[in-house]
Design an enzyme around this catalytic site. Structure first.
Site, PDB file in Angstrom:
ATOM      1  N   GLU A   1      -6.449 -37.365  20.977  1.00 55.52           N
ATOM      2  CA  GLU A   1      -7.519 -36.846  20.123  1.00 55.52           C
ATOM      3  C   GLU A   1      -7.341 -35.334  19.988  1.00 55.52           C
ATOM      4  O   GLU A   1      -7.252 -34.610  20.981  1.00 55.52           O
ATOM      5  CB  GLU A   1      -8.879 -37.158  20.744  1.00 55.52           C
ATOM      6  CG  GLU A   1     -10.067 -36.589  19.985  1.00 55.52           C
ATOM      7  CD  GLU A   1     -11.376 -36.811  20.724  1.00 55.52           C
ATOM      8  OE1 GLU A   1     -12.434 -36.600  20.112  1.00 55.52           O
ATOM      9  OE2 GLU A   1     -11.337 -37.193  21.928  1.00 55.52           O
TER      10      GLU A   1
ATOM     11  N   GLU B   1     -21.285 -33.078  17.829  1.00 60.05           N
ATOM     12  CA  GLU B   1     -21.567 -33.660  19.131  1.00 60.05           C
ATOM     13  C   GLU B   1     -22.786 -32.941  19.689  1.00 60.05           C
ATOM     14  O   GLU B   1     -22.673 -31.834  20.218  1.00 60.05           O
ATOM     15  CB  GLU B   1     -20.369 -33.493  20.069  1.00 60.05           C
ATOM     16  CG  GLU B   1     -19.178 -34.340  19.686  1.00 60.05           C
ATOM     17  CD  GLU B   1     -18.053 -34.234  20.690  1.00 60.05           C
ATOM     18  OE1 GLU B   1     -17.345 -35.238  20.890  1.00 60.05           O
ATOM     19  OE2 GLU B   1     -17.878 -33.145  21.286  1.00 60.05           O
TER      20      GLU B   1
END
Length: 376
Positions: free
Chosen positions: A157, A240
């Site tokens: 990622e 997030e």
């Protein structure tokens, strides 16, 4: 009989007044009518399609507190984000918009996964809206895997932190700095237990930017966290949040992946040549469809995705031999483990069951990894 100049002037004046009135009414309607694409999503893993090509997802996985996002014509905004989680752990969610595949949910017409060595460029643009009174990052995620998988966690990622608010930090530790895309970044590396993570953290907030995703992919390859024969599976932009987050927004998002020197073909190769056979069995209010996809090209197609649009009133209730993203409107069928490749000259078949209202009709067209197919 000729009209007098006076009568003609009168008609012109009346027509002009009517057009002005209609324009005023149209402007009022435009100002008071919400965009058609505005869709509220509150289910933890709920999603919807925007622009016919990107998926907006709520993606609440780290908290039981309510969260909702509203998909707009060009992006989304977080309309509810209750609760908080400790800032020394994982965030509570990742509301985002993406191109590609996320846990079998693939955006319509995407040509991802695509082999890195076949990608000439991956231009993207993003515009964020920030708020106060919350702890969060604005994160753009790039996912890489050795295989063209569409069904779960990838090996690596890449995270681009456009903004960091509060006492939070990326996974792992800072290993240095780098200049990527003409900007300076902190570079962090680590693992979350499921995949490797490399994070590029902006020293100050970036509200909007247009860039090439491959600049960051090249960094991951150079640092040994990926290889050129791996696949780009998705790019995602969102937030997030650890605490609160209502009002955060992705004002606009775009993503393209150019392969073969600009040819937007299938994963890791040239544009697919294809033919689709669609056979429907219809009864009052319901139907099944058997779909056969034939590769009429000279090279195998790996990680195929068939895009099509269901006519109005139709809804998918179940499927076999494929995973379908979306249940109405724009739908993408992705393979399951045993049928991910279509050999040259070969076929793969899947089916689904659905309901309909009104007159039944078949989809008007199909695309294989973004390339139009003929219909048998």
């Amino acid at each position: 009989m000729r009209s007098s100049p006076h009568r003609l002037r009168t008609v012109r004046v009346l027509c002009g007044a009517l057009l002005t009135a209609l324009a005023t009414v149209a402007a009022l309607l435009a100002a008071t009518t919400p965009a058609r694409a505005d869709t509220l999503v509150c289910e933890p893993y709920g999603s919807t399609v925007i622009q016919g090509r990107y998926v907006v997802q709520n993606n609440r996985w780290g908290s039981s507190s309510p969260q909702c996002v509203t998909a707009t014509d060009t992006g989304f905004r977080v309309t509810q984000a209750d609760g908080s989680v400790p800032t020394n752990g994982a965030p509570k969610s990742y509301p985002s918009v993406f191109n590609g595949c996320h846990y079998t949910n693939c955006s319509p017409g995407t040509n991802l996964p695509a082999r890195l060595s076949a990608i000439s460029s991956a231009p993207s643009s993003i515009s964020y809206g920030y708020v106060s009174g919350a702890v969060y990052n604005a994160s753009y995620d790039i996912w890489l895997d050795p295989t063209p998988r569409t069904d779960g966690v990838n090996r690596t990622e890449i995270m681009i932190w456009f903004n960091r608010v509060g006492p939070i930090q990326p996974i792992g530790s800072q290993v240095g700095t780098a200049s990527v895309g003409g900007r300076g970044w902190e570079v962090w590396t680590g693992s979350n237990g499921s995949n490797d993570v490399i994070s590029f953290v902006a020293p100050s907030a970036i509200s909007s930017w247009s860039f090439d995703v491959m600049d960051f992919v090249d960094q991951a390859v150079a640092r040994g966290l990926a290889r050129s024969d791996w696949y780009l599976t998705s790019v995602q932009a969102g937030f997030e949040p650890w605490q609160n987050g209502a009002g955060l927004s992705v004002n606009s998002f775009s993503s393209a992946v150019n392969t073969g020197g600009g040819d937007p073909g299938g994963p890791g190769g040239p544009a697919a040549a294809c033919q689709v056979t669609y056979g429907a069995n219809v009864w009052q209010g319901g139907f099944t469809a058997d779909v056969t996809v034939k590769n009429t090209g000279s090279a195998a197609v790996d990680g195929w995705r068939l895009g099509f649009t269901l006519p109005s009133g139709q809804r998918v209730t179940s499927a076999w031999n494929a995973t379908l993203s979306g249940t109405s409107g724009a739908v993408t069928a992705s393979p399951v483990a045993h049928n991910a490749r279509i050999a040259a000259g070969g076929t793969q078949t899947f089916g689904f069951q659905g309901t309909y209202s009104g007159a039944f009709a078949e989809p008007a067209g199909f695309t294989l990894n973004g390339t139009p197919c003929s219909v048998a």
